[in-house]
Scaffold this active site. Structure first.
Site, PDB file in Angstrom:
ATOM      1  N   TYR A 142      20.167  19.698   8.938  1.00 57.49           N
ATOM      2  CA  TYR A 142      20.629  19.011   7.727  1.00 57.49           C
ATOM      3  C   TYR A 142      20.026  19.620   6.458  1.00 57.49           C
ATOM      4  O   TYR A 142      20.613  19.539   5.386  1.00 57.49           O
ATOM      5  CB  TYR A 142      20.255  17.529   7.773  1.00 57.49           C
ATOM      6  CG  TYR A 142      21.268  16.650   8.456  1.00 57.49           C
ATOM      7  CD1 TYR A 142      21.615  16.875   9.791  1.00 57.49           C
ATOM      8  CD2 TYR A 142      21.869  15.601   7.780  1.00 57.49           C
ATOM      9  CE1 TYR A 142      22.541  16.061  10.418  1.00 57.49           C
ATOM     10  CE2 TYR A 142      22.786  14.783   8.409  1.00 57.49           C
ATOM     11  CZ  TYR A 142      23.122  15.017   9.725  1.00 57.49           C
ATOM     12  OH  TYR A 142      24.030  14.201  10.333  1.00 57.49           O
ATOM     13  N   LYS A 188      18.194  21.089  23.303  1.00 57.34           N
ATOM     14  CA  LYS A 188      19.139  22.037  23.897  1.00 57.34           C
ATOM     15  C   LYS A 188      18.350  23.320  24.163  1.00 57.34           C
ATOM     16  O   LYS A 188      18.691  24.412  23.707  1.00 57.34           O
ATOM     17  CB  LYS A 188      20.313  22.256  22.923  1.00 57.34           C
ATOM     18  CG  LYS A 188      21.486  23.048  23.478  1.00 57.34           C
ATOM     19  CD  LYS A 188      22.303  22.304  24.511  1.00 57.34           C
ATOM     20  CE  LYS A 188      23.345  23.219  25.116  1.00 57.34           C
ATOM     21  NZ  LYS A 188      24.065  22.592  26.261  1.00 57.34           N
ATOM     22  N   ASP A 220      23.658  17.410  25.757  1.00 58.84           N
ATOM     23  CA  ASP A 220      24.983  17.145  26.331  1.00 58.84           C
ATOM     24  C   ASP A 220      24.868  16.152  27.486  1.00 58.84           C
ATOM     25  O   ASP A 220      25.659  15.226  27.622  1.00 58.84           O
ATOM     26  CB  ASP A 220      25.697  18.439  26.746  1.00 58.84           C
ATOM     27  CG  ASP A 220      24.829  19.383  27.563  1.00 58.84           C
ATOM     28  OD1 ASP A 220      23.598  19.149  27.677  1.00 58.84           O
ATOM     29  OD2 ASP A 220      25.370  20.370  28.103  1.00 58.84           O
ATOM     30  N   ASP A 244      22.031  11.937  15.065  1.00 58.71           N
ATOM     31  CA  ASP A 244      23.218  11.483  14.338  1.00 58.71           C
ATOM     32  C   ASP A 244      24.336  11.206  15.340  1.00 58.71           C
ATOM     33  O   ASP A 244      24.972  10.149  15.319  1.00 58.71           O
ATOM     34  CB  ASP A 244      23.656  12.556  13.333  1.00 58.71           C
ATOM     35  CG  ASP A 244      24.927  12.162  12.609  1.00 58.71           C
ATOM     36  OD1 ASP A 244      25.004  11.012  12.140  1.00 58.71           O
ATOM     37  OD2 ASP A 244      25.866  12.988  12.546  1.00 58.71           O
ATOM     38  N   ASP A 248      25.664   7.257  17.243  1.00 60.74           N
ATOM     39  CA  ASP A 248      27.026   6.704  17.189  1.00 60.74           C
ATOM     40  C   ASP A 248      27.504   6.315  18.596  1.00 60.74           C
ATOM     41  O   ASP A 248      28.153   5.285  18.781  1.00 60.74           O
ATOM     42  CB  ASP A 248      28.016   7.703  16.571  1.00 60.74           C
ATOM     43  CG  ASP A 248      28.192   7.478  15.066  1.00 60.74           C
ATOM     44  OD1 ASP A 248      27.230   7.010  14.429  1.00 60.74           O
ATOM     45  OD2 ASP A 248      29.285   7.764  14.536  1.00 60.74           O
TER      46      ASP A 248
HETATM   47  C1  IPM Z   1      24.346   8.585   9.362  1.00 64.11           C
HETATM   48  C2  IPM Z   1      25.491   9.202   8.637  1.00 64.11           C
HETATM   49  C3  IPM Z   1      24.941  10.222   7.653  1.00 64.11           C
HETATM   50  C4  IPM Z   1      24.243  11.298   8.446  1.00 64.11           C
HETATM   51  C5  IPM Z   1      25.982  10.832   6.714  1.00 64.11           C
HETATM   52  C6  IPM Z   1      26.745   9.778   5.969  1.00 64.11           C
HETATM   53  C7  IPM Z   1      25.358  11.813   5.767  1.00 64.11           C
HETATM   54  O1  IPM Z   1      26.402   9.736   9.529  1.00 64.11           O
HETATM   55  O2  IPM Z   1      23.459   8.006   8.700  1.00 64.11           O
HETATM   56  O3  IPM Z   1      24.319   8.667  10.585  1.00 64.11           O
HETATM   57  O4  IPM Z   1      24.882  12.232   8.944  1.00 64.11           O
HETATM   58  O5  IPM Z   1      23.024  11.210   8.586  1.00 64.11           O
HETATM   59 MG    MG Z   2      25.962   9.334  11.563  1.00 63.23          MG
END
Ligand code: IPM
Ligand code: MG
Length: 356
Positions: A142, A188, A220, A244, A248
């Protein structure tokens, strides 16, 4: 009475609505925890771009530096998607994390019993899931340089300095000690040198935490295992990008991203924010689920104010409200009561007052 300054960054879309809910719960919880809050609200994200031409101003940053904790709603929206990279609302979020030194991101994946059937996974897989994704938040790809793009190619750099890995690893082991004593470090290393380095450093730090069980897992495989058998995890220790993605996935097993809180913590500052985005498609329609924001407030009481008891009470109030059958549209199922953002918030506060 302790006096605490909270910076509010409602941001864009439903960020505004859920921040209002969070504030109400903070006020309600403050009454019985001996804390008095002072709130200062600032623009950040698309709304700041509209007002000032940049998504995060120095003034807003300054207010954050002068507060005990920051609460962020959500940033972004269709309207700002075509802006150049450095003006996008997301850039403000990254800058804020970096400037405040928030290197630890804690994203719990906890299943609320009444919502198990809202998950896309089977009840037997999901019931009892309780782990945290511990994501490194101020390094890795990042922020690595060089980075750039021309008409012919694009490039980024995944880089970690030793101390960056050390401090997040320490945090991982400390948190595991207070939970079930297991850390799964994600990398990885079969392909990336930066990941082999990560693995080496994590094992080095582990020497100070022999009471915690450490294992390594390729990213993975981790993605697959979270969906296959999420109960095996306690603390998932990840780099910025891997966390990240995995957070999710972890979010979805619990039924809705609308339920997930997060804490971002550094040496001096801390920031609390629901994991969900700004959901421009439902903004202003009273449909937003405030529970992730409210649960983020619970994390604030635990991590910044060291009031674990208050934190647990807020979580119990959420449990009770869900058990009562109240649902915003994102978690609605047959036989439940469909409610608005405010009705859900009021119900949680009502339950909070009852458990006191
Ligand atoms: C998160 C989001 C952010 C990230 C974006 C909005 C920059 O996806 O907080 O997970 O990638 O960190
Ligand atoms: Mg995110």
């Amino acid at each position: 009475m302790e006096h605490k300054k909270i910076t509010l960054l409602p941001g864009d879309g439903i960020g505004q609505e859920v921040t209002r809910s969070a504030v109400q719960v903070m006020k309600a919880a403050a009454q019985f925890s001996g804390i008095e809050f002072e709130f200062q609200e600032c623009l950040m994200g698309g709304c700041s771009y509209d007002a000032h031409g940049i998504p995060l101003t120095d003034e807003t940053l300054q207010v954050c530096f002068n507060s005990d904790a920051v609460f962020l709603g959500a940033v972004g929206g269709y309207k700002w998607e075509t802006l150049p990279h450095h003006l996008k609302p997301e850039a403000a979020l990254l800058k804020l994390r970096k400037e405040l030194g928030l290197y630890t991101n804690i994203r719990p994946a906890k299943v609320y019993e009444p919502l198990i059937d809202a998950s896309t996974l089977k009840r037997s897989v999901v019931a009892g899931v309780d782990f945290v994704v511990l994501r490194e938040l101020t390094g890795g790809i990042y922020f690595g340089t060089p980075r750039g793009m021309t008409a012919e190619s694009g490039w980024n750099t995944m880089v970690y300095a030793k101390e960056e890995v050390e401090r997040i690893a320490r945090m991982g082991f400390e948190i595991a000690r207070k939970r079930n004593g297991r850390v799964t470090s994600v990398d990885k290393a079969n392909v990336l040198e930066v990941s082999q380095f990560w693995r080496n450093v994590v094992h080095e730090v582990h020497k100070d935490y022999q009471d915690v069980q450490l294992s390594d897992m390729y990213v993975d495989n981790a993605a697959m295992q979270i969906v296959r058998d999420p109960k095996q995890f306690d603390v998932l220790l990840t780099s910025n990008l891997f966390g990240d993605i995995l957070s999710d996935i972890a979010g979805m097993i619990t039924g809705s991203l609308g339920m997930l809180p997060s804490a971002s913590i550094g040496a001096k500052y801390s920031l609390y924010e629901p994991v969900h985005g700004s959901a421009p498609d439902i903004a202003g329609q009273k449909k937003a689920n405030p529970l992730a924001a409210i649960s983020s407030v619970a994390m604030m009481f635990a991590y910044t104010f060291n009031l674990k008891k208050t934190s647990d009470l807020i979580e119990s109030a959420i449990d009770k409200t869900l058990a009562d059958g109240l649902r915003t549209p994102d978690i609605f199922s047959e036989g439940c009561k469909l409610v608005t953002t405010d009705e859900m918030t009021d119900a949680v506060i009502g339950n909070l007052n009852k458990v006191l």
